[in-house]
Scaffold this active site. Structure first.
Site, mmCIF file in Angstrom:
data_model
loop_
_atom_site.group_PDB
_atom_site.id
_atom_site.type_symbol
_atom_site.label_atom_id
_atom_site.label_comp_id
_atom_site.label_asym_id
_atom_site.label_seq_id
_atom_site.Cartn_x
_atom_site.Cartn_y
_atom_site.Cartn_z
ATOM 1 N N HIS A 193 78.326 26.315 -9.779
ATOM 2 C CA HIS A 193 77.487 26.247 -8.611
ATOM 3 C C HIS A 193 78.530 26.277 -7.355
ATOM 4 O O HIS A 193 79.202 25.197 -7.206
ATOM 5 C CB HIS A 193 76.396 25.183 -8.372
ATOM 6 C CG HIS A 193 75.555 25.555 -7.110
ATOM 7 N ND1 HIS A 193 74.259 25.442 -7.215
ATOM 8 C CD2 HIS A 193 76.120 25.897 -5.965
ATOM 9 C CE1 HIS A 193 73.892 25.566 -5.961
ATOM 10 N NE2 HIS A 193 74.833 25.564 -5.331
ATOM 11 N N HIS B 192 79.924 27.801 -3.519
ATOM 12 C CA HIS B 192 79.906 28.789 -2.406
ATOM 13 C C HIS B 192 81.206 29.152 -1.817
ATOM 14 O O HIS B 192 82.087 28.191 -1.657
ATOM 15 C CB HIS B 192 79.177 28.142 -1.033
ATOM 16 C CG HIS B 192 77.629 27.714 -1.285
ATOM 17 N ND1 HIS B 192 76.771 28.339 -1.017
ATOM 18 C CD2 HIS B 192 77.336 26.661 -1.976
ATOM 19 C CE1 HIS B 192 75.503 28.073 -1.562
ATOM 20 N NE2 HIS B 192 75.799 26.654 -1.965
ATOM 21 N N LYS C 237 69.037 33.862 -7.678
ATOM 22 C CA LYS C 237 68.982 32.582 -7.035
ATOM 23 C C LYS C 237 67.792 32.678 -5.973
ATOM 24 O O LYS C 237 67.721 33.512 -5.200
ATOM 25 C CB LYS C 237 70.188 32.251 -5.952
ATOM 26 C CG LYS C 237 70.070 31.089 -5.180
ATOM 27 C CD LYS C 237 70.284 29.749 -6.023
ATOM 28 C CE LYS C 237 70.026 28.424 -5.397
ATOM 29 N NZ LYS C 237 71.234 28.010 -4.540
ATOM 30 N N HIS D 142 66.948 26.674 -5.607
ATOM 31 C CA HIS D 142 67.087 25.525 -4.630
ATOM 32 C C HIS D 142 65.963 24.937 -4.713
ATOM 33 O O HIS D 142 64.849 25.249 -4.320
ATOM 34 C CB HIS D 142 67.669 26.050 -3.423
ATOM 35 C CG HIS D 142 67.757 25.089 -2.353
ATOM 36 N ND1 HIS D 142 69.042 24.536 -1.968
ATOM 37 C CD2 HIS D 142 67.046 23.807 -1.916
ATOM 38 C CE1 HIS D 142 68.933 23.496 -1.121
ATOM 39 N NE2 HIS D 142 67.675 23.064 -1.010
ATOM 40 N N HIS E 103 71.767 21.632 -8.380
ATOM 41 C CA HIS E 103 71.988 20.189 -7.552
ATOM 42 C C HIS E 103 70.937 19.234 -7.655
ATOM 43 O O HIS E 103 70.533 18.993 -6.596
ATOM 44 C CB HIS E 103 72.502 20.567 -6.250
ATOM 45 C CG HIS E 103 71.786 21.584 -5.470
ATOM 46 N ND1 HIS E 103 70.505 21.500 -5.535
ATOM 47 C CD2 HIS E 103 72.387 22.724 -4.816
ATOM 48 C CE1 HIS E 103 70.172 22.635 -4.642
ATOM 49 N NE2 HIS E 103 71.208 23.320 -4.376
ATOM 50 N N ASP F 291 78.453 22.415 -5.923
ATOM 51 C CA ASP F 291 77.886 23.028 -4.959
ATOM 52 C C ASP F 291 79.035 22.800 -3.594
ATOM 53 O O ASP F 291 78.528 22.320 -2.549
ATOM 54 C CB ASP F 291 76.638 21.950 -4.602
ATOM 55 C CG ASP F 291 75.675 22.788 -3.543
ATOM 56 O OD1 ASP F 291 75.911 24.106 -3.080
ATOM 57 O OD2 ASP F 291 74.941 22.208 -3.040
#
Ligand code: DOR
Ligand code: ZN
Length: 343
Positions: free
Chosen positions: A13, A15, A98, A135, A173, A246
């Site tokens: 995970h 970004h 996602k 999420h 997460h 994350d």
């Protein structure tokens, strides 16, 4: 133990953003990990296989010289084109999709307004073995921000597992003992990534001597009892719990602001930060399982063959990472000395 040789880990995970930020942050991940699941919440979001294929090329250019494979995800919306999604999965462009509940977090405004509206999409994913990454927060104003993960588990996650029997889901997460219990109750179909910040800090850290914007992320840090449950799960070696930083970089001025962005930039300190937790728990022998085995096992991929050596050799985490003319970003544990280093 002062040296640990393990299969190269993956980050399930991350970004990376785009443009200048992508170029500056992606090499930190590529230097440590063999693969990473790349989140699609760009502006505009990565909603088609063509956008994902282009984004993958930009990532590959940013990490040139590293043997690193980005694994792409599709940002689900109320209008996701199921044939492009499943076609993109079959073509090896999309590893997973996602689900951002609309307005749950950064760049989620185009997310899904009601998960049952996209049930046919989720059923097609289940049929083709494409994992759904969630999420896991229910972003309703009347639900306390600290209770939103449990609310999502009860109202959305468990019903999804019940009503779409073959769908594989990752509770991204995970931050609560409730999330840990859900994984134990529903694996192997349900897994969870665990971040370094949720293992290292409870919610007091957000207010330690003053407000700490660089520790603000979503889901927000939780109570100590939840942190303890996460530490136990991560270091247990049990299947279903795996590494996902994350890492979510935001420029410093956007975090040190009256309305600061959510996201902790964990990439630069990722492996040493996790190792601190595993050493404190007396569980260095379980680190490879968490970092390099459980993730690929969940995704049905082979673990990395390459080995890396981690050493107990103290090193400072950089205080900031410069992003050209745009400014800088403060990493997790920036300026701190950590006992383990990875080369
Ligand atoms: O803190 C967060 N930051 N949580 C998310 O879910 C998104 C992420 C981001 O993209 O900045
Ligand atoms: Zn994220």
């Amino acid at each position: 133990m002062t040296v640990l040789t393990i299969r190269r880990p993956d980050d399930w995970h991350v970004h990376f953003r785009d443009g200048e930020i992508l170029k500056s942050v992606a090499p930190f991940t590529a230097a440590q990990f063999g693969r990473a699941i790349v989140m699609p919440n760009l502006v505009p979001p990565v909603t088609t296989s063509a956008m994902a294929a282009d984004y993958r090329k930009r990532i590959e250019a940013a990490v040139a010289g590293h043997a690193f494979q980005p694994l792409m995800t599709c940002y689900l919306t109320d209008a996701t084109d199921v044939s492009d999604l499943i076609g993109g999965h079959k073509a090896g462009i999309f590893t997973a999709a996602k689900l951002y509940p609309a307005h749950a977090t950064t760049n989620s405004a185009a997310g899904v307004t009601d998960v049952w509206r996209i049930k046919p999409v989720l059923e097609a994913m289940a049929e083709s073995g494409m994992p759904l990454l969630v999420h896991g927060e229910l972003p309703k104003p009347e639900i306390d921000v600290f209770d939103r993960e449990k609310a999502f588990i009860d109202a959305i996650l468990v019903p999804l597992l019940d009503r779409i029997p073959k769908l594989k889901i990752v509770l991204e997460h995970v931050t609560t003992k409730d999330g840990v219990a859900a994984v134990r109750a529903h694996r192997p179909r349900l897994g969870a990534t665990i971040t370094p910040q949720h293992l290292l800090f409870n919610r007091n850290a957000l207010f330690n001597g003053g407000i700490r914007p660089h520790l603000y992320c979503l889901p927000v840090l939780k109570r100590e009892e939840h942190r303890q449950a996460l530490r136990q799960a991560a270091t247990s070696g049990e299947p279903g719990f795996f590494l996902g930083t994350d890492s979510a970089p935001h420029l410093r001025h956007l975090k040190e602001a009256p309305c600061g962005c959510a996201g902790v930039f964990g990439a630069p300190s990722a492996l040493p930060a996790y190792l601190k937790v595993f050493e404190e728990e007396g569980a260095l022998d379980k680190f490879e399982t968490f970092a390099s085995i459980n993730g690929p096992r969940f995704y049905g991929l082979p673990p990395n063959e390459e080995r890396i050596t981690l050493r107990k050799s103290p090193k400072y985490v950089c205080e900031t990472v410069e992003i050209g003319k745009l400014g800088d970003i403060v990493p997790l544990l920036g300026g701190d000395q950590l006992a383990w280093s990875c080369g």
